[in-house]
Design a protein around this motif. Structure first.
Motif, PDB file in Angstrom:
ATOM      1  N   SER A   1     -39.119  59.379 -54.703  1.00 57.17           N
ATOM      2  CA  SER A   1     -37.963  58.566 -53.883  1.00 57.17           C
ATOM      3  C   SER A   1     -37.770  57.014 -54.598  1.00 57.17           C
ATOM      4  O   SER A   1     -37.165  56.331 -53.981  1.00 57.17           O
ATOM      5  CB  SER A   1     -38.602  58.328 -52.290  1.00 57.17           C
ATOM      6  N   TYR A   2     -38.341  57.031 -55.644  1.00 59.71           N
ATOM      7  CA  TYR A   2     -38.127  55.681 -56.450  1.00 59.71           C
ATOM      8  C   TYR A   2     -36.722  55.695 -56.880  1.00 59.71           C
ATOM      9  O   TYR A   2     -35.885  56.745 -57.172  1.00 59.71           O
ATOM     10  CB  TYR A   2     -39.027  55.394 -57.545  1.00 59.71           C
ATOM     11  N   ASN A   3     -36.154  54.362 -56.998  1.00 62.65           N
ATOM     12  CA  ASN A   3     -34.777  54.215 -57.567  1.00 62.65           C
ATOM     13  C   ASN A   3     -34.566  55.012 -58.898  1.00 62.65           C
ATOM     14  O   ASN A   3     -33.411  55.714 -59.024  1.00 62.65           O
ATOM     15  CB  ASN A   3     -34.419  52.708 -57.743  1.00 62.65           C
TER      16      ASN A   3
ATOM     17  N   LEU B   1     -33.068  58.346 -52.683  1.00 61.11           N
ATOM     18  CA  LEU B   1     -32.583  56.959 -52.447  1.00 61.11           C
ATOM     19  C   LEU B   1     -32.169  56.448 -53.944  1.00 61.11           C
ATOM     20  O   LEU B   1     -32.794  56.776 -54.827  1.00 61.11           O
ATOM     21  CB  LEU B   1     -33.757  56.164 -51.879  1.00 61.11           C
TER      22      LEU B   1
END
Lengths: 321, 209
Positions: free
Chosen positions: A261-263, A294
């Motif tokens: 879910s890290y950029n 995300l």
């Protein structure tokens, strides 16, 4: 099987043909909530709370409270006129061109009991009130449940939905905001009325609670919720899927705080998380995959992301049971 | 029960309406303001530990902090100019692009309860604003940066990097928030990490004390 047929098998406690990806399962309807609960593009809601738009969605303007003492709620809270909201028109717009035979109609009902009180008086005041003045809280929750139920009945009349997803984030990543005893004593009675208002109309109740809320999953099931989202990995998802097979569909699984879910998560990271969810939770049969992808602009499903297609493709190679 | 113990128990139970009187009674009985303050700090330490252990929940922690704050209000005029029990100033804020404040507020309350003077910069705080606040305030011993979202983890990294590159010294930097891990905190150069508000106060004392 199409999505609808497959979903029905899951609801009946049978073995589905495939594990649904929530991107593909639903027609999500938001416009009723935009009118009744929280404006999607920000600004004042029907109660006078100002919402600000962030990359992750809208939220009440921080540190701007309508009141700080729950004993005073009646002076400040004026319920919107549900007849004047325009829910029927919203439903016509959202349901145009929707093939009900193929997808599940899911109407969102955000800002549940706890979140609504926090929207009025902030989290800290709300949480203190739950233990310092539970009677006033109960009185507020009863009144707000009346409003919510009126809105939900209008949603059901206008949309004829399969599912109502009711949002109330009662937990942090570490556990419930309040003790289970406080939830049961102060919030649950009104929560129960809301759930029963939906289920008594033959509509499936999906309880959305982020965070580690496993201590009250039994309460949700007992009250009639048939689904729980966005089941996060801070909970014992394996145990919950096992325990409630045939009684509760668990929608979630994605490690929304983890590297996927890290950029800057790579396609490989995302596929690895997709495969983990499929292998770990899919075989239980009561699981719906709910990825949270995300990027720097927000949630990929709304703002687009080149990593979405490979993720969905990876899911389709794994989703058969 | 000694008067000072009564104060401790009232803080732990979050009895903010009774604490003022109890503090005054303890003073009248001859207890020193510094001892009463230390008793309340000790109580909050117990509260923080119970919270971290899952024995109590956020509301109970909040009302305890509120009670301590009311007790400190009674002591403050008597302790003006006495910084002997202060652990210094803590600058706290939620990083740029992130508007979530509950975690930050809880950490702020608990760190304050441990003996720090708090300067709360609020939410959506740029790296430059953290640096400016360190310059503008005296005796800064701790900077606490919060981030709830994976999407704002880069802003957390930038805040720590900018603070560290500022050349300012004499303080430690701690970070926290749902997606933050001890490994990530170390990777971005933070001096400390805490998983929740109770352990944040413990970590703050450990780093500064």
């Amino acid at each position: 099987m199409n999505q609808r047929e497959n979903f029905q098998v899951m609801l009946d406690g049978g073995k589905p043909e495939f594990v649904p990806n929530n991107f593909e399962l639903y027609k999500v309807c938001l416009l009723g909530a935009d009118l009744a609960d929280e404006p999607l593009t920000g600004g004042l809601d029907g109660f006078g709370v100002n919402w600000v738009v962030t990359k992750e969605g809208e939220m009440p303007e921080p540190n701007r409270f309508m009141f700080e003492d729950i004993a005073n709620w009646k002076e400040y809270v004026h319920f919107p006129d549900v007849d004047a909201l325009g829910i029927e028109e919203a439903a016509k717009i959202e349901l145009a061109d929707v093939n009900r035979d193929e997808v599940i109609i899911d109407v969102f009902s955000p800002t549940g009991l706890f979140e609504r009180l926090a929207a009025f008086m902030g989290f800290e005041n709300t949480l203190c009130s739950l233990v310092e003045d539970p009677d006033s809280c109960r009185e507020f929750f009863e009144a707000f449940a009346d409003y919510k139920i009126t809105c939900l009945n209008r949603f059901i009349d206008a949309y004829q939905p399969d599912v109502i997803t009711y949002f109330d984030d009662l937990a942090t990543a570490n556990g419930l905001f309040m003790s289970p005893a406080v939830y049961r004593s102060v919030i649950k009675p009104s929560h129960k009325r809301i759930i029963e208002a939906v289920t008594s109309r033959g509509v499936i109740f999906n309880q959305h609670t982020c965070g580690k809320c496993e201590k009250i999953i039994e309460d949700y099931v007992e009250m009639g919720a048939k689904m729980w989202s966005s089941a996060q990995v801070s909970n014992d998802l394996d145990g919950i899927l096992e325990k409630y097979q045939g009684r509760l569909i668990v929608e979630g699984g994605w490690d929304s705080s983890g590297p996927a879910s890290y950029n800057d998560a790579t396609i490989e990271d995302i596929i690895a998380e997709t495969v983990r969810c499929a292998k770990q939770y899919g075989p239980k049969g009561n699981f719906i995959f709910m990825p949270t992808l995300l990027n720097e602009n927000g949630n990929a499903i709304f703002v687009g992301d080149p990593r979405l297609a490979p993720m969905i493709e990876a899911w389709h190679t794994m989703d058969k049971l | 029960m000694s008067k000072i113990n009564e104060v401790k128990e009232l803080v732990e139970a979050g009895k903010s309406k009774k604490i003022g009187t109890a503090v005054q009674v303890a003073l009248d009985a001859g207890s020193q303001p510094g001892d009463i303050l230390q008793a309340m700090v000790d109580s909050m330490s117990v509260v923080g530990d119970k919270f971290s252990a899952g024995e109590i929940f956020v509301p109970e922690m909040l009302i305890a902090a509120k009670a301590m704050s009311k007790g400190v209000d009674v002591l403050r005029p008597l302790m003006a100019g006495d910084n002997s029990s202060s652990l210094g100033t803590c600058i706290i804020g939620t990083v740029a692009g992130d508007l979530h404040d509950i975690g930050k507020n809880l950490v702020s309350m608990m760190i304050e309860s441990a003996g720090f003077t708090m300067v709360d910069l609020g939410v959506d705080v740029s790296a430059e604003k953290f640096v400016a606040a360190i310059k503008e305030n005296e005796s800064v011993t701790l900077v606490a940066c919060s981030g709830l979202l994976t999407t704002t983890m880069p802003a957390l990294k930038e805040a720590v990097a900018t603070i560290k590159a500022s050349g300012l010294t004499g303080f430690k930097v701690i970070v926290g928030g749902a997606p933050v891990t001890p490994e990530y905190a170390a990777e971005i150069g933070a001096d400390g990490y805490a998983a929740d508000a109770g352990s944040a106060a413990v970590k703050a004392k450990e780093l500064v004390g």
